[in-house]
Design a protein around this motif. Structure first.
Motif, PDB file in Angstrom:
ATOM      1  N   ARG A 158     -14.420  -2.107   5.606  1.00  0.00           N
ATOM      2  CA  ARG A 158     -13.109  -1.455   5.683  1.00  0.00           C
ATOM      3  C   ARG A 158     -12.056  -2.273   4.950  1.00  0.00           C
ATOM      4  O   ARG A 158     -11.203  -1.725   4.246  1.00  0.00           O
ATOM      5  CB  ARG A 158     -12.713  -1.264   7.145  1.00  0.00           C
ATOM      6  CG  ARG A 158     -11.407  -0.510   7.296  1.00  0.00           C
ATOM      7  CD  ARG A 158     -11.109  -0.157   8.731  1.00  0.00           C
ATOM      8  NE  ARG A 158      -9.822   0.516   8.833  1.00  0.00           N
ATOM      9  CZ  ARG A 158      -9.264   0.895   9.986  1.00  0.00           C
ATOM     10  NH1 ARG A 158      -9.916   0.671  11.130  1.00  0.00           N
ATOM     11  NH2 ARG A 158      -8.095   1.501  10.006  1.00  0.00           N
ATOM     12  N   TYR A 201       0.782  -1.228   0.000  1.00  0.00           N
ATOM     13  CA  TYR A 201       0.000   0.000   0.000  1.00  0.00           C
ATOM     14  C   TYR A 201       0.821   1.289   0.000  1.00  0.00           C
ATOM     15  O   TYR A 201       0.411   2.265  -0.659  1.00  0.00           O
ATOM     16  CB  TYR A 201      -1.040  -0.055   1.113  1.00  0.00           C
ATOM     17  CG  TYR A 201      -1.946  -1.249   0.883  1.00  0.00           C
ATOM     18  CD1 TYR A 201      -2.784  -1.280  -0.229  1.00  0.00           C
ATOM     19  CD2 TYR A 201      -1.891  -2.383   1.681  1.00  0.00           C
ATOM     20  CE1 TYR A 201      -3.573  -2.379  -0.510  1.00  0.00           C
ATOM     21  CE2 TYR A 201      -2.677  -3.497   1.409  1.00  0.00           C
ATOM     22  CZ  TYR A 201      -3.506  -3.479   0.315  1.00  0.00           C
ATOM     23  OH  TYR A 201      -4.275  -4.593   0.024  1.00  0.00           O
ATOM     24  N   GLN A 261     -12.005  -1.869   1.234  1.00  0.00           N
ATOM     25  CA  GLN A 261     -11.349  -0.658   0.767  1.00  0.00           C
ATOM     26  C   GLN A 261      -9.845  -0.678   1.030  1.00  0.00           C
ATOM     27  O   GLN A 261      -9.053  -0.294   0.166  1.00  0.00           O
ATOM     28  CB  GLN A 261     -11.956   0.566   1.453  1.00  0.00           C
ATOM     29  CG  GLN A 261     -11.336   1.883   0.980  1.00  0.00           C
ATOM     30  CD  GLN A 261     -12.001   3.093   1.595  1.00  0.00           C
ATOM     31  OE1 GLN A 261     -13.158   3.033   2.012  1.00  0.00           O
ATOM     32  NE2 GLN A 261     -11.284   4.203   1.652  1.00  0.00           N
ATOM     33  N   ASP A 262      -9.433  -1.139   2.202  1.00  0.00           N
ATOM     34  CA  ASP A 262      -8.044  -0.993   2.624  1.00  0.00           C
ATOM     35  C   ASP A 262      -7.159  -2.204   2.332  1.00  0.00           C
ATOM     36  O   ASP A 262      -5.935  -2.070   2.304  1.00  0.00           O
ATOM     37  CB  ASP A 262      -7.983  -0.687   4.120  1.00  0.00           C
ATOM     38  CG  ASP A 262      -8.550   0.687   4.451  1.00  0.00           C
ATOM     39  OD1 ASP A 262      -8.813   1.457   3.497  1.00  0.00           O
ATOM     40  OD2 ASP A 262      -8.739   0.992   5.640  1.00  0.00           O
ATOM     41  N   ASP A 263      -7.735  -3.379   2.145  1.00  0.00           N
ATOM     42  CA  ASP A 263      -6.957  -4.578   1.794  1.00  0.00           C
ATOM     43  C   ASP A 263      -7.806  -5.437   0.857  1.00  0.00           C
ATOM     44  O   ASP A 263      -8.199  -6.550   1.191  1.00  0.00           O
ATOM     45  CB  ASP A 263      -6.575  -5.360   3.057  1.00  0.00           C
ATOM     46  CG  ASP A 263      -5.515  -6.425   2.789  1.00  0.00           C
ATOM     47  OD1 ASP A 263      -4.831  -6.344   1.747  1.00  0.00           O
ATOM     48  OD2 ASP A 263      -5.373  -7.351   3.622  1.00  0.00           O
ATOM     49  N   CYS A 267      -6.761   3.061  -1.955  1.00  0.00           N
ATOM     50  CA  CYS A 267      -5.989   3.456  -0.768  1.00  0.00           C
ATOM     51  C   CYS A 267      -5.315   4.807  -0.929  1.00  0.00           C
ATOM     52  O   CYS A 267      -4.618   5.262  -0.025  1.00  0.00           O
ATOM     53  CB  CYS A 267      -4.945   2.394  -0.426  1.00  0.00           C
ATOM     54  SG  CYS A 267      -3.506   2.368  -1.542  1.00  0.00           S
TER      55      CYS A 267
END
Length: 387
Positions: A282, A27, A285-287, A323
């Protein structure tokens, strides 16, 4: 962030836009690409790369950016096989007017599925899959891996009214055949995997035809879909292929979302106090499970300020857009955007949450799972394999 710093980061981390998918932490690299090189040509990979949210949205919305190369509607390895025949009829793998009528029926059908009911079906199917296992204190990693791929598939099949709840053997067989067909579509698939995928496509076609002919799906949305398709002059083979396609979409991507949620819970025990649906959202979106997709240029055009040519390929970094923190609205780009956006995003998240809940109820321990895992080899999907 300048290009030199990005190159240094990539070299130090041993990462590029394709290897990022299975990197332990891609990321920071994704964020720097999105900020400083939102659209560029990677000469080594021979690809254009879209990383910024505006650029990702532009590529996915562009009329000349197709989901398959115009001269190659089916991956060469699948061409001439039952898997290739099935693949070629999937509306999500086709552009153009010919597939629009069926898509117009499939999208509202899938969007109308109640996520709460889907989660309830997942709970019921978890009991089917767990039948005969008896009491246990902890769920083995191998069982977790199997459930990640099986439970979302059979839960969706049950929602559609297909006969998977009668016995465990049927449910397991359906899930295994869907997974085999999904695996054959990967560019990394070897000859044996492609052969197994072709056999799975034949098996699934026969099973589905038998199920629909016997009327066992009468309590789901499929009869209405078949009736509407018949009235619109859509061939039955295309309808059947896309019903199977829905199960395939519930396979790898939902396994990735559920597995990454288990990792998230294992790494951050405090998140266990959050509503599980919120954790899944979450993670999406983030992983995210689907890190990238590709688009193929059908004509010479200008794209994101660059001249691109017919035959060029764009690697669309959904995870980088997600991200980046650059978009006005935070969103899970893993579900796509534009005409090929997944209409079942709420359903996928509900199935992933229900899968995680069922696994934990059966003894899966996120903290233990997070201590020993790897990512399955893939060029676009981030799917944990627990050891």
């Amino acid at each position: 962030m300048n290009q030199t710093r990005i190159a240094a980061l990539a070299e130090t981390a041993g990462i590029d836009p394709l290897s990022a998918v299975t990197h332990p932490d891609p990321y920071p690299y994704y964020r720097e690409l999105a900020a400083s090189r939102p659209f560029f040509r990677d000469a080594r990979l021979g690809l254009w790369v879209a990383a910024g949210p505006r650029e990702v949205a532009a590529v996915l919305a562009h009329a000349d950016c197709r989901v398959r190369p115009p001269a190659q509607p089916v991956p060469p390895a699948l061409a001439g096989t039952a898997a290739g025949d099935l693949f070629g009829r999937l509306v999500r793998m086709n552009d153009g007017a010919a597939h629009a009528p069926l898509k117009a029926l499939l999208v509202p059908m899938l969007a109308a599925v109640d996520p709460v009911r889907a989660a309830q079906q997942a709970v019921a199917m978890a009991q089917v899959l767990d039948a005969g296992n008896g009491a246990r204190t902890a769920m083995p990693a191998a069982s977790v891996n199997r459930w990640l791929f099986a439970l979302p598939v059979v839960a969706l099949a049950s929602v559609l009214g297909l006969p998977v709840a009668r016995d465990r053997d049927t449910a397991v067989e359906v899930a295994q055949q869907v997974a085999a067909f999904a695996a054959a579509q990967s560019p990394l698939a070897d000859t044996d995997t492609v052969r197994a995928g072709a056999e799975a496509a034949r098996w699934l076609g026969t099973w589905l035809a038998s199920s629909l002919a016997c009327g066992v799906a009468a309590n789901g949305p499929l009869p209405a879909l078949q009736h509407a398709a018949l009235a619109a002059g859509i061939e039955a083979q295309a309808v059947a292929a896309n019903i199977i396609g829905l199960l395939v979409q519930a396979c790898e991507a939902t396994a990735g979302l559920a597995g990454n949620t288990l990792l998230w819970l294992g790494r951050d025990p405090s998140s266990g106090g959050m509503p599980l649906q919120g954790v899944v959202a979450r993670v999406a979106q983030d992983d995210p499970p689907v890190q990238n997709t590709r688009r193929f240029l059908a004509a010479d055009t200008e794209l994101c300020g660059h001249a691109v040519k017919a035959g060029d390929t764009v690697l669309v970094l959904l995870a980088a857009a997600s991200c980046s923190g650059l978009a006005d609205d935070a969103r899970a780009w893993t579900f796509g955007h534009g005409r090929h956006a997944c209409p079942g995003d709420r359903l996928a998240q509900a199935l992933a949450a229900a899968t995680v809940a069922a696994l934990r109820a059966c003894g899966a321990e996120p903290a233990a799972l997070a201590r020993a895992f790897r990512y399955r080899p893939s060029l676009n999907a981030r799917i944990a394999h627990f050891l």
